[in-house]
Design an enzyme around this catalytic site. Structure first.
Site, PDB file in Angstrom:
ATOM      1  N   GLY A  11       0.794  -1.231   0.000  1.00 21.03           N
ATOM      2  CA  GLY A  11       0.000   0.000   0.000  1.00 21.03           C
ATOM      3  C   GLY A  11       0.821   1.274   0.000  1.00 21.03           C
ATOM      4  O   GLY A  11       0.455   2.252   0.660  1.00 21.03           O
ATOM      5  N   SER A  12       1.919   1.309  -0.740  1.00 20.39           N
ATOM      6  CA  SER A  12       2.821   2.477  -0.705  1.00 20.39           C
ATOM      7  C   SER A  12       2.102   3.760  -1.121  1.00 20.39           C
ATOM      8  O   SER A  12       2.285   4.811  -0.493  1.00 20.39           O
ATOM      9  CB  SER A  12       4.042   2.232  -1.597  1.00 20.39           C
ATOM     10  N   ASN A 106      -6.377   4.463 -10.327  1.00 20.23           N
ATOM     11  CA  ASN A 106      -5.350   3.426 -10.115  1.00 20.23           C
ATOM     12  C   ASN A 106      -3.995   3.986 -10.494  1.00 20.23           C
ATOM     13  O   ASN A 106      -3.909   4.841 -11.385  1.00 20.23           O
ATOM     14  CB  ASN A 106      -5.649   2.208 -10.993  1.00 20.23           C
ATOM     15  N   HIS A 108      -0.354   2.721 -11.984  1.00 23.09           N
ATOM     16  CA  HIS A 108       0.315   1.588 -12.638  1.00 23.09           C
ATOM     17  C   HIS A 108       1.771   1.962 -12.890  1.00 23.09           C
ATOM     18  O   HIS A 108       2.040   3.081 -13.322  1.00 23.09           O
ATOM     19  CB  HIS A 108      -0.379   1.248 -13.949  1.00 23.09           C
ATOM     20  N   ASP A 149      -6.253  -1.562 -17.000  1.00 21.58           N
ATOM     21  CA  ASP A 149      -5.343  -0.493 -17.431  1.00 21.58           C
ATOM     22  C   ASP A 149      -5.803   0.226 -18.696  1.00 21.58           C
ATOM     23  O   ASP A 149      -4.992   0.854 -19.380  1.00 21.58           O
ATOM     24  CB  ASP A 149      -3.927  -1.042 -17.661  1.00 21.58           C
ATOM     25  N   GLU A 178       5.166   7.445  -7.560  1.00 25.77           N
ATOM     26  CA  GLU A 178       3.741   7.069  -7.601  1.00 25.77           C
ATOM     27  C   GLU A 178       2.887   7.841  -6.597  1.00 25.77           C
ATOM     28  O   GLU A 178       1.816   8.358  -6.945  1.00 25.77           O
ATOM     29  CB  GLU A 178       3.600   5.559  -7.368  1.00 25.77           C
TER      30      GLU A 178
HETATM   31  N1  LIG Z   1     -11.677  -3.211 -13.581  1.00 20.34           N
HETATM   32  C1  LIG Z   1     -10.376  -2.969 -13.323  1.00 20.34           C
HETATM   33  N2  LIG Z   1      -9.816  -3.513 -12.236  1.00 20.34           N
HETATM   34  C2  LIG Z   1      -8.502  -3.262 -11.965  1.00 20.34           C
HETATM   35  C3  LIG Z   1      -7.714  -2.467 -12.843  1.00 20.34           C
HETATM   36  C4  LIG Z   1      -8.349  -1.873 -13.982  1.00 20.34           C
HETATM   37  O1  LIG Z   1      -7.727  -1.116 -14.769  1.00 20.34           O
HETATM   38  N3  LIG Z   1      -9.676  -2.159 -14.189  1.00 20.34           N
HETATM   39  N4  LIG Z   1      -6.354  -2.248 -12.590  1.00 20.34           N
HETATM   40  C5  LIG Z   1      -5.746  -3.205 -11.678  1.00 20.34           C
HETATM   41  C6  LIG Z   1      -4.343  -2.854 -11.283  1.00 20.34           C
HETATM   42  N5  LIG Z   1      -3.410  -3.408 -12.218  1.00 20.34           N
HETATM   43  C7  LIG Z   1      -2.665  -2.573 -12.959  1.00 20.34           C
HETATM   44  O2  LIG Z   1      -2.506  -1.383 -12.640  1.00 20.34           O
HETATM   45  C8  LIG Z   1      -3.298  -4.830 -12.409  1.00 20.34           C
HETATM   46  C9  LIG Z   1      -3.560  -5.663 -11.355  1.00 20.34           C
HETATM   47  C10 LIG Z   1      -3.474  -7.058 -11.544  1.00 20.34           C
HETATM   48  C11 LIG Z   1      -3.141  -7.596 -12.772  1.00 20.34           C
HETATM   49  C12 LIG Z   1      -3.070  -9.077 -12.969  1.00 20.34           C
HETATM   50  O3  LIG Z   1      -2.741  -9.562 -14.019  1.00 20.34           O
HETATM   51  N6  LIG Z   1      -3.389  -9.831 -11.884  1.00 20.34           N
HETATM   52  C13 LIG Z   1      -3.297 -11.272 -11.961  1.00 20.34           C
HETATM   53  C14 LIG Z   1      -3.302 -11.821 -10.535  1.00 20.34           C
HETATM   54  C15 LIG Z   1      -2.124 -11.296  -9.753  1.00 20.34           C
HETATM   55  C16 LIG Z   1      -2.118 -11.766  -8.310  1.00 20.34           C
HETATM   56  O4  LIG Z   1      -2.946 -12.531  -7.925  1.00 20.34           O
HETATM   57  O5  LIG Z   1      -1.222 -11.316  -7.557  1.00 20.34           O
HETATM   58  C17 LIG Z   1      -4.500 -11.828 -12.717  1.00 20.34           C
HETATM   59  O6  LIG Z   1      -5.557 -11.181 -12.666  1.00 20.34           O
HETATM   60  O7  LIG Z   1      -4.315 -12.894 -13.289  1.00 20.34           O
HETATM   61  C18 LIG Z   1      -2.872  -6.735 -13.828  1.00 20.34           C
HETATM   62  C19 LIG Z   1      -2.935  -5.346 -13.639  1.00 20.34           C
HETATM   63  C20 LIG Z   1      -6.598  -3.451 -10.449  1.00 20.34           C
HETATM   64  N7  LIG Z   1      -7.943  -3.791 -10.841  1.00 20.34           N
HETATM   65  N1  LIG Z   2      -0.783  -3.008 -11.648  1.00 17.57           N
HETATM   66  C1  LIG Z   2      -0.761  -2.581 -10.390  1.00 17.57           C
HETATM   67  C2  LIG Z   2       0.675  -2.592  -9.984  1.00 17.57           C
HETATM   68  O1  LIG Z   2       1.461  -3.272 -10.583  1.00 17.57           O
HETATM   69  N2  LIG Z   2       0.960  -1.802  -8.970  1.00 17.57           N
HETATM   70  C3  LIG Z   2       2.287  -1.718  -8.497  1.00 17.57           C
HETATM   71  O2  LIG Z   2       2.481  -2.636  -7.491  1.00 17.57           O
HETATM   72  C4  LIG Z   2       3.323  -2.054  -6.493  1.00 17.57           C
HETATM   73  C5  LIG Z   2       2.764  -2.574  -5.183  1.00 17.57           C
HETATM   74  O3  LIG Z   2       3.558  -2.210  -4.170  1.00 17.57           O
HETATM   75  P1  LIG Z   2       2.922  -1.789  -2.758  1.00 17.57           P
HETATM   76  O4  LIG Z   2       1.820  -2.725  -2.425  1.00 17.57           O
HETATM   77  O5  LIG Z   2       4.099  -1.861  -1.830  1.00 17.57           O
HETATM   78  O6  LIG Z   2       2.428  -0.389  -2.915  1.00 17.57           O
HETATM   79  C6  LIG Z   2       3.173  -0.553  -6.618  1.00 17.57           C
HETATM   80  O7  LIG Z   2       4.399   0.079  -6.602  1.00 17.57           O
HETATM   81  C7  LIG Z   2       2.542  -0.340  -7.974  1.00 17.57           C
HETATM   82  O8  LIG Z   2       3.435   0.218  -8.856  1.00 17.57           O
END
Ligand SMILES: Nc1nc2c(c(=O)[nH]1)N[C@@H](CN(C=O)c1ccc(C(=O)N[C@@H](CCC(=O)O)C(=O)O)cc1)CN2
Ligand SMILES: NCC(=O)N[C@@H]1O[C@H](COP(=O)([O-])[O-])[C@@H](O)[C@H]1O
Length: 198
Positions: A11-12, A106, A108, A149, A178
Site C-alpha cells: 500500500g505504498s 489506479n 500503474h 489499465d 507514484e
Molecule cells: N476493472 C479494473 N480492475 C482493476 C484495474 C483496472 O484497470 N480495471 N487495474 C488493476 C491494477 N493493475 C494494474 O494497474 C493490475 C492488477 C493485476 C493484474 C493481474 O494480471 N493480476 C493477476 C493476478 C495477480 C495476483 O494474484 O497477484 C491476474 O488477474 O491474473 C494486472 C494489472 C486493479 N484492478
Molecule cells: N498493476 C498494479 C501494480 O502493478 N501496482 C504496483 O504494485 C506495487 C505494489 O507495491 P505496494 O503494495 O508496496 O504499494 C506498486 O508500486 C505499484 O506500482
C-alpha cells in the site's frame, strides 16, 4: 473527499496519500482500507493508524459478483466518494465501477498504454521494461474502467532507466514517483469538483 483504498500488499501509494492528508497537503479524509490479503503489510499499517479496514477476498466470496457487491456495500457504508487502487491485484467489478464512475483512480508502474494489461503488474512490469531496453519509464494514474489499465489517463510521471538498473532499483525509482503523482491527481480531482460547471 472521503477516500477508500483497495490494496493487496504494502500500500505504498495509500500511505503517501494518508500522510498528505495528515500534513494538510490534501483536503481529504481517509475512510476505509479494503484488502484481499488479511496478513498483508497494508492491513497491519491500517491497524497501527486506526484506519477502518476490511478483508474482502475470493476466499470469503468465491462468486466474483458477490465480492463486487460486498466491496460496494462496504465503500458506501463508510460514505466513500473516491476510490484509490494502491497495488490492488484483483479486477474491480462492474457494480463498484458503475456506482463510482470516474471516481476510481489506479496507479500503474509504467507509461501506459505500454506494459499494461492482465499479467502486467509489480516487478513483471519493470522486468519487461528492462528487457525491452527502454531508456525512460514512469508511472501512470488513470481512471479505472472495466478493461485492465484501459481507463483514461489522468497523469504520468517519467523516470530515467539507467544502464545498470535492476528490477529493484527501477522499481524504487518508479515507486518514489507514484505517491506524489496520485496526490497531484487527487488535488486536481478535488479542485474540479469544487469548480462549478459553467
Ligand atoms: N476493472 C479494473 N480492475 C482493476 C484495474 C483496472 O484497470 N480495471 N487495474 C488493476 C491494477 N493493475 C494494474 O494497474 C493490475 C492488477 C493485476 C493484474 C493481474 O494480471 N493480476 C493477476 C493476478 C495477480 C495476483 O494474484 O497477484 C491476474 O488477474 O491474473 C494486472 C494489472 C486493479 N484492478
Ligand atoms: N498493476 C498494479 C501494480 O502493478 N501496482 C504496483 O504494485 C506495487 C505494489 O507495491 P505496494 O503494495 O508496496 O504499494 C506498486 O508500486 C505499484 O506500482
Amino acid at each position: 473527499m472521503k477516500i477508500g483504498f483497495l490494496s493487496s500488499h504494502g500500500g505504498s501509494t495509500a500511505r503517501a496519500v494518508v500522510a498528505a492528508c495528515a500534513a494538510g497537503e490534501l483536503d481529504a479524509t481517509p475512510a476505509l482500507l479494503i484488502s484481499n490479503n488479511s496478513a498483508s503489510a497494508v492491513m497491519r499499517w491500517a491497524a497501527e493508524i486506526n484506519l477502518p479496514r476490511l478483508h474482502l477476498s475470493g476466499a470469503a466470496y468465491p462468486d466474483a459478483a458477490e465480492l463486487d457487491a460486498a466491496i460496494l456495500k462496504s465503500l458506501r457504508a463508510h460514505q466513500v466518494d473516491t476510490v484509490i487502487l494502491s497495488g490492488y491485484m484483483r479486477e474491480l467489478g462492474p457494480l463498484t465501477l458503475s456506482a463510482y464512475k470516474e471516481r476510481v483512480l489506479n496507479v500503474h508502474p509504467s507509461l501506459l498504454p505500454k506494459y499494461g494489461g492482465r499479467g502486467m503488474y509489480g516487478d513483471l512490469v519493470h522486468a519487461a521494461v528492462l528487457a525491452a531496453g527502454e531508456r525512460v519509464s514512469g508511472a501512470t494514474v488513470h481512471q479505472v474502467e472495466a478493461g485492465i489499465d484501459e481507463g483514461p489517463i489522468v497523469a504520468q510521471s517519467r523516470v530515467a532507466v539507467l544502464p545498470d538498473d535492476t528490477v529493484a532499483s527501477l522499481r524504487a525509482r518508479v515507486q518514489a514517483s507514484e505517491g506524489p503523482l496520485m496526490i497531484q491527481a487527487l488535488g486536481a480531482l478535488s479542485a474540479a469538483r469544487e469548480t462549478p460547471a459553467c
